[in-house]
Design a protein around this motif. Structure first.
Motif, PDB file in Angstrom:
ATOM      1  N   THR A  91       0.826  -1.201   0.000  1.00 30.14           N
ATOM      2  CA  THR A  91       0.000   0.000   0.000  1.00 30.14           C
ATOM      3  C   THR A  91       0.867   1.261   0.000  1.00 30.14           C
ATOM      4  N   ALA A  92       0.645   2.120  -0.965  1.00 30.48           N
ATOM      5  CA  ALA A  92       1.450   3.335  -1.109  1.00 30.48           C
ATOM      6  C   ALA A  92       0.937   4.134  -2.306  1.00 30.48           C
ATOM      7  N   VAL A  93       1.450   5.348  -2.422  1.00 35.63           N
ATOM      8  CA  VAL A  93       1.293   6.097  -3.667  1.00 35.63           C
ATOM      9  C   VAL A  93       2.452   5.696  -4.570  1.00 35.63           C
ATOM     10  N   TYR A  94       2.124   5.302  -5.785  1.00 32.27           N
ATOM     11  CA  TYR A  94       3.132   4.858  -6.738  1.00 32.27           C
ATOM     12  C   TYR A  94       3.392   5.960  -7.767  1.00 32.27           C
ATOM     13  N   TYR A  95       4.670   6.226  -7.969  1.00 30.98           N
ATOM     14  CA  TYR A  95       5.101   7.271  -8.885  1.00 30.98           C
ATOM     15  C   TYR A  95       5.959   6.672  -9.999  1.00 30.98           C
ATOM     16  N   CYS A  96       5.792   7.184 -11.206  1.00 30.03           N
ATOM     17  CA  CYS A  96       6.763   6.852 -12.233  1.00 30.03           C
ATOM     18  C   CYS A  96       7.668   8.055 -12.445  1.00 30.03           C
ATOM     19  N   ALA A  97       8.856   7.780 -12.933  1.00 29.78           N
ATOM     20  CA  ALA A  97       9.865   8.809 -13.102  1.00 29.78           C
ATOM     21  C   ALA A  97      10.705   8.501 -14.332  1.00 29.78           C
ATOM     22  N   ALA A  98      11.302   9.547 -14.897  1.00 26.06           N
ATOM     23  CA  ALA A  98      12.110   9.412 -16.101  1.00 26.06           C
ATOM     24  C   ALA A  98      13.443  10.129 -15.932  1.00 26.06           C
ATOM     25  N   ARG A  99      14.472   9.535 -16.526  1.00 30.89           N
ATOM     26  CA  ARG A  99      15.771  10.190 -16.534  1.00 30.89           C
ATOM     27  C   ARG A  99      16.463   9.917 -17.852  1.00 30.89           C
ATOM     28  N   ASP A 100      17.242  10.896 -18.276  1.00 27.53           N
ATOM     29  CA  ASP A 100      17.999  10.782 -19.524  1.00 27.53           C
ATOM     30  C   ASP A 100      19.340  10.146 -19.196  1.00 27.53           C
ATOM     31  N   GLY A 101      19.366   8.854 -19.206  1.00 26.23           N
ATOM     32  CA  GLY A 101      20.579   8.133 -18.864  1.00 26.23           C
ATOM     33  C   GLY A 101      20.251   6.703 -18.505  1.00 26.23           C
ATOM     34  N   SER A 102      21.156   6.052 -17.837  1.00 28.18           N
ATOM     35  CA  SER A 102      20.931   4.660 -17.454  1.00 28.18           C
ATOM     36  C   SER A 102      19.938   4.574 -16.296  1.00 28.18           C
ATOM     37  N   LYS A 103      19.326   3.428 -16.153  1.00 27.35           N
ATOM     38  CA  LYS A 103      18.361   3.262 -15.069  1.00 27.35           C
ATOM     39  C   LYS A 103      19.077   3.327 -13.730  1.00 27.35           C
ATOM     40  N   SER A 104      18.326   3.729 -12.721  1.00 28.15           N
ATOM     41  CA  SER A 104      18.885   3.912 -11.390  1.00 28.15           C
ATOM     42  C   SER A 104      17.828   3.579 -10.347  1.00 28.15           C
ATOM     43  N   TYR A 105      18.283   3.195  -9.156  1.00 29.02           N
ATOM     44  CA  TYR A 105      17.371   2.941  -8.039  1.00 29.02           C
ATOM     45  C   TYR A 105      17.262   4.166  -7.133  1.00 29.02           C
ATOM     46  N   LEU A 106      17.977   5.235  -7.454  1.00 31.67           N
ATOM     47  CA  LEU A 106      17.998   6.436  -6.622  1.00 31.67           C
ATOM     48  C   LEU A 106      16.994   7.469  -7.131  1.00 31.67           C
ATOM     49  N   PRO A 107      16.037   7.866  -6.293  1.00 31.28           N
ATOM     50  CA  PRO A 107      15.069   8.881  -6.733  1.00 31.28           C
ATOM     51  C   PRO A 107      15.735  10.181  -7.178  1.00 31.28           C
ATOM     52  N   SER A 108      16.838  10.539  -6.552  1.00 36.00           N
ATOM     53  CA  SER A 108      17.493  11.804  -6.878  1.00 36.00           C
ATOM     54  C   SER A 108      18.056  11.841  -8.293  1.00 36.00           C
ATOM     55  N   ARG A 109      18.217  10.682  -8.910  1.00 31.86           N
ATOM     56  CA  ARG A 109      18.766  10.620 -10.267  1.00 31.86           C
ATOM     57  C   ARG A 109      17.716  10.904 -11.337  1.00 31.86           C
ATOM     58  N   TYR A 110      16.457  10.936 -10.948  1.00 34.67           N
ATOM     59  CA  TYR A 110      15.381  11.109 -11.919  1.00 34.67           C
ATOM     60  C   TYR A 110      14.969  12.570 -12.017  1.00 34.67           C
ATOM     61  N   THR A 111      14.734  13.007 -13.232  1.00 30.91           N
ATOM     62  CA  THR A 111      14.425  14.406 -13.493  1.00 30.91           C
ATOM     63  C   THR A 111      12.929  14.682 -13.509  1.00 30.91           C
ATOM     64  N   TYR A 112      12.171  13.770 -14.100  1.00 33.38           N
ATOM     65  CA  TYR A 112      10.738  14.000 -14.299  1.00 33.38           C
ATOM     66  C   TYR A 112       9.936  12.999 -13.476  1.00 33.38           C
ATOM     67  N   TRP A 113       8.829  13.508 -12.899  1.00 30.99           N
ATOM     68  CA  TRP A 113       7.986  12.703 -12.027  1.00 30.99           C
ATOM     69  C   TRP A 113       6.520  12.917 -12.379  1.00 30.99           C
ATOM     70  N   GLY A 114       5.744  11.848 -12.220  1.00 35.94           N
ATOM     71  CA  GLY A 114       4.307  11.969 -12.326  1.00 35.94           C
ATOM     72  C   GLY A 114       3.709  12.389 -10.991  1.00 35.94           C
ATOM     73  N   GLN A 115       2.383  12.504 -10.980  1.00 36.48           N
ATOM     74  CA  GLN A 115       1.684  12.970  -9.769  1.00 36.48           C
ATOM     75  C   GLN A 115       1.366  11.844  -8.807  1.00 36.48           C
TER      76      GLN A 115
END
Length: 123
Positions: A91-115
């Motif tokens: 149970t949680a709010v699920y977010y998708c995110a995008a980054r221009d580069g390789s995949k990462s497990y770190l939220p800070s590496r992602y530039t774009y986020w959904g609501q």
């Protein structure tokens, strides 16, 4: 610039399944690695799954490995998260995110986020 819109979250019983979708706008979607993260009340945002720009490489958090599957359709500019054998702790709010580069497990590496989209699993 990429805009992300998640959908598919709802209330489901433990043991059930859901498929989340994240629709992306922007012509460069196919060059972005995508990730799914989640945040439960009072907790930090945590990594769930990530997929490379081509879809050829995926990563999962240990807590969801074997139950969740991330995939993408670059022609539809959409990334999915298939969630099976759901547990109350999912149970949680699920977010998708995008980054221009390789995949990462770190939220800070992602530039774009959904609501975000709410997933609630009842016991």
């Amino acid at each position: 610039q990429v805009q992300l819109v998640e959908s598919g979250g709802r209330l489901v019983q433990a043991g059930g399944s859901l498929r989340l979708s994240c629709a992306a706008s922007g012509r460069t979607f196919s060059s972005y690695a995508m990730g799914w993260f989640r945040q439960a009340p009072g907790k930090e945002r945590e990594f769930v799954a990530a997929i490379s720009w081509s879809g050829g490489s995926t990563s999962y958090a240990d807590s969801v490995k074997g139950r969740f599957t991330i995939s993408r359709d670059n022609a539809k500019t959409t990334v999915y998260l298939q969630m099976n054998s759901l547990k109350p702790e999912d149970t949680a709010v699920y977010y998708c995110a995008a980054r221009d580069g390789s995949k990462s497990y770190l939220p800070s590496r992602y530039t774009y986020w959904g609501q975000g989209t709410q997933v609630t699993v009842s016991s």
